[in-house]
Design a protein around this motif. Structure first.
Motif, short mmCIF file in Angstrom:
data_model
loop_
_atom_site.label_atom_id
_atom_site.label_comp_id
_atom_site.label_asym_id
_atom_site.label_seq_id
_atom_site.Cartn_x
_atom_site.Cartn_y
_atom_site.Cartn_z
N ALA A 167 0.81 -1.23 0.00
CA ALA A 167 0.00 0.00 0.00
C ALA A 167 0.85 1.28 0.00
N PRO A 168 1.94 1.35 0.78
CA PRO A 168 2.75 2.59 0.74
C PRO A 168 3.58 2.73 -0.54
N LEU A 169 3.72 1.66 -1.30
CA LEU A 169 4.61 1.69 -2.46
C LEU A 169 3.89 1.94 -3.78
N ILE A 170 2.65 1.40 -3.89
CA ILE A 170 1.92 1.50 -5.16
C ILE A 170 0.78 2.51 -4.98
N PRO A 171 0.80 3.62 -5.71
CA PRO A 171 -0.27 4.61 -5.55
C PRO A 171 -1.59 4.11 -6.12
N ALA A 172 -2.68 4.72 -5.69
CA ALA A 172 -3.99 4.39 -6.26
C ALA A 172 -3.94 4.60 -7.78
N HIS A 173 -4.58 3.71 -8.51
CA HIS A 173 -4.63 3.72 -9.98
C HIS A 173 -3.28 3.39 -10.62
N GLY A 174 -2.31 2.97 -9.81
CA GLY A 174 -1.04 2.53 -10.37
C GLY A 174 -1.21 1.23 -11.14
N SER A 175 -0.41 1.04 -12.18
CA SER A 175 -0.52 -0.18 -13.00
C SER A 175 0.55 -1.18 -12.56
N VAL A 176 0.12 -2.41 -12.26
CA VAL A 176 1.00 -3.47 -11.78
C VAL A 176 0.91 -4.65 -12.75
N LEU A 177 2.06 -5.05 -13.28
CA LEU A 177 2.11 -6.21 -14.16
C LEU A 177 2.79 -7.34 -13.40
N SER A 178 2.10 -8.45 -13.29
CA SER A 178 2.62 -9.59 -12.53
C SER A 178 3.28 -10.59 -13.47
N GLY A 179 4.54 -10.93 -13.18
CA GLY A 179 5.22 -11.96 -13.96
C GLY A 179 4.59 -13.31 -13.67
N LEU A 180 4.13 -14.00 -14.70
CA LEU A 180 3.39 -15.25 -14.51
C LEU A 180 4.07 -16.37 -15.29
N ARG A 181 4.81 -17.22 -14.56
CA ARG A 181 5.44 -18.36 -15.21
C ARG A 181 4.52 -19.58 -15.17
N GLY A 182 3.58 -19.59 -14.20
CA GLY A 182 2.64 -20.70 -14.10
C GLY A 182 2.91 -21.63 -12.94
N GLY A 183 4.06 -21.46 -12.26
CA GLY A 183 4.37 -22.25 -11.08
C GLY A 183 3.61 -21.75 -9.86
N ALA A 184 3.75 -22.46 -8.75
CA ALA A 184 3.00 -22.11 -7.54
C ALA A 184 3.26 -20.68 -7.09
N ASP A 185 4.51 -20.24 -7.12
CA ASP A 185 4.87 -18.92 -6.60
C ASP A 185 4.16 -17.81 -7.39
N SER A 186 4.28 -17.87 -8.72
CA SER A 186 3.69 -16.78 -9.52
C SER A 186 2.17 -16.86 -9.55
N VAL A 187 1.61 -18.06 -9.45
CA VAL A 187 0.14 -18.19 -9.39
C VAL A 187 -0.39 -17.60 -8.09
N VAL A 188 0.30 -17.85 -6.98
CA VAL A 188 -0.12 -17.28 -5.69
C VAL A 188 0.03 -15.77 -5.70
N LEU A 189 1.13 -15.25 -6.27
CA LEU A 189 1.30 -13.80 -6.33
C LEU A 189 0.17 -13.16 -7.13
N LEU A 190 -0.17 -13.75 -8.28
CA LEU A 190 -1.26 -13.20 -9.09
C LEU A 190 -2.58 -13.24 -8.31
N HIS A 191 -2.82 -14.34 -7.60
CA HIS A 191 -4.04 -14.47 -6.81
C HIS A 191 -4.12 -13.38 -5.73
N LEU A 192 -3.02 -13.14 -5.03
CA LEU A 192 -2.98 -12.12 -3.98
C LEU A 192 -3.19 -10.72 -4.56
N LEU A 193 -2.51 -10.43 -5.66
CA LEU A 193 -2.66 -9.10 -6.27
C LEU A 193 -4.08 -8.90 -6.80
N HIS A 194 -4.69 -9.99 -7.32
CA HIS A 194 -6.07 -9.91 -7.81
C HIS A 194 -7.04 -9.61 -6.65
N GLN A 195 -6.72 -10.16 -5.46
CA GLN A 195 -7.55 -9.87 -4.28
C GLN A 195 -7.40 -8.42 -3.84
#
Length: 256
Positions: free
Chosen positions: A23-51
């Motif tokens: 929250a202190p790092l990414i401003p409102a309306h900031g654009s975040v691109l998640s690196g998605l390789r498809g393994g557990a780590d990147s799938v969980v990161l995408l899930h958390l950011l989507h939440q």
């Protein structure tokens, strides 16, 4: 049942910790691109950011870099496309050719091409799924290469790059165990890269053979190695600050 309850408690904690960190790092309306390789780590990161994205008004998208090294590469890209379509997350698939860089080794070449792909994306932040276990492995690799203080700092939480998106590693203080618990609690699916089991790669050798042996004698070694990397990062920042001060106020040369 007790294990499952524990998973949900850990998960809730993981989501809250990520929110507090980003929250202190990414401003409102900031654009975040998640690196998605498809393994557990990147799938969980995408899930958390989507939440978290709706809560903080972030614009979320994803990038999958298709190296074409594995015979399963097309299936991995299809998996990532299906996952993003399911959650209405825009996905870009970048095809890269590893052949011209093979002399650097497959791992190094793939990493170089991934970073080049991320650097040219039109977004404010690129989020990568490196975690505390990765940090411990990176520190060991750097020390074995004879790295100095800066190299031993391993990977930062936030790296700002002039002319390209800042790189964020939101899971850097999370263990691989916490990430897998989150995946289990939310019924997430992911793919396994068969090369992760090949211990001819230096990182896999450390992951599968050296670190488990160290853990037998030093159970908290992954945490303490990651903590050491943070100490090296602080020392490196202090040295950089001192160098800047010296440049602004150069000491007079001794006379005579």
């Amino acid at each position: 049942t007790n294990v499952c309850k524990g998973c949900f408690l850990t998960n809730h904690d993981l989501t809250g910790r990520l929110a507090a960190r980003l929250a202190p790092l990414i401003p409102a309306h900031g654009s975040v691109l998640s690196g998605l390789r498809g393994g557990a780590d990147s799938v969980v990161l995408l899930h958390l950011l989507h939440q978290l994205a709706p809560r903080f008004s972030w614009r979320l998208s994803a990038l999958h870099v298709h190296h074409g090294i594995s015979p399963n590469a097309d299936a991995w890209a299809d998996f990532c496309a299906g996952l993003c379509a399911q959650h209405a997350i825009p996905l870009h698939i970048e095809h890269v050719d590893i052949a011209p860089l093979r002399e650097h080794g497959i791992e190094a070449a793939a990493r170089k091409l991934r970073h080049a792909a991320f650097a040219k994306q039109a977004c404010d932040f690129v989020a990568l799924a490196h975690h505390a276990d990765d940090q411990a492995e990176t520190l060991l690799l750097q020390l074995l290469r004879g790295a100095g203080v800066k190299g031993a700092s391993a990977m930062p939480l936030l790296a700002e790059r002039a002319g390209s998106p800042s790189v964020l590693r939101p899971l850097l203080h999370c263990s691989r165990r916490e990430i897998l618990d989150h995946a289990a609690a939310h019924g997430l699916r992911w793919i396994e890269d068969e090369s992760n089991a090949d211990d001819s790669y230096p990182r896999n050798f450390l992951r599968h053979r050296v670190l488990p042996l160290l853990e037998e004698r030093f159970p908290a070694c992954r945490d303490t190695l990651a903590r050491s990397a943070r100490h090296f990062a602080e020392a490196s920042e202090l040295l950089d600050d001192l160098a800047r001060l010296d440049a602004q106020n150069p000491s007079p040369l001794p006379s005579g």
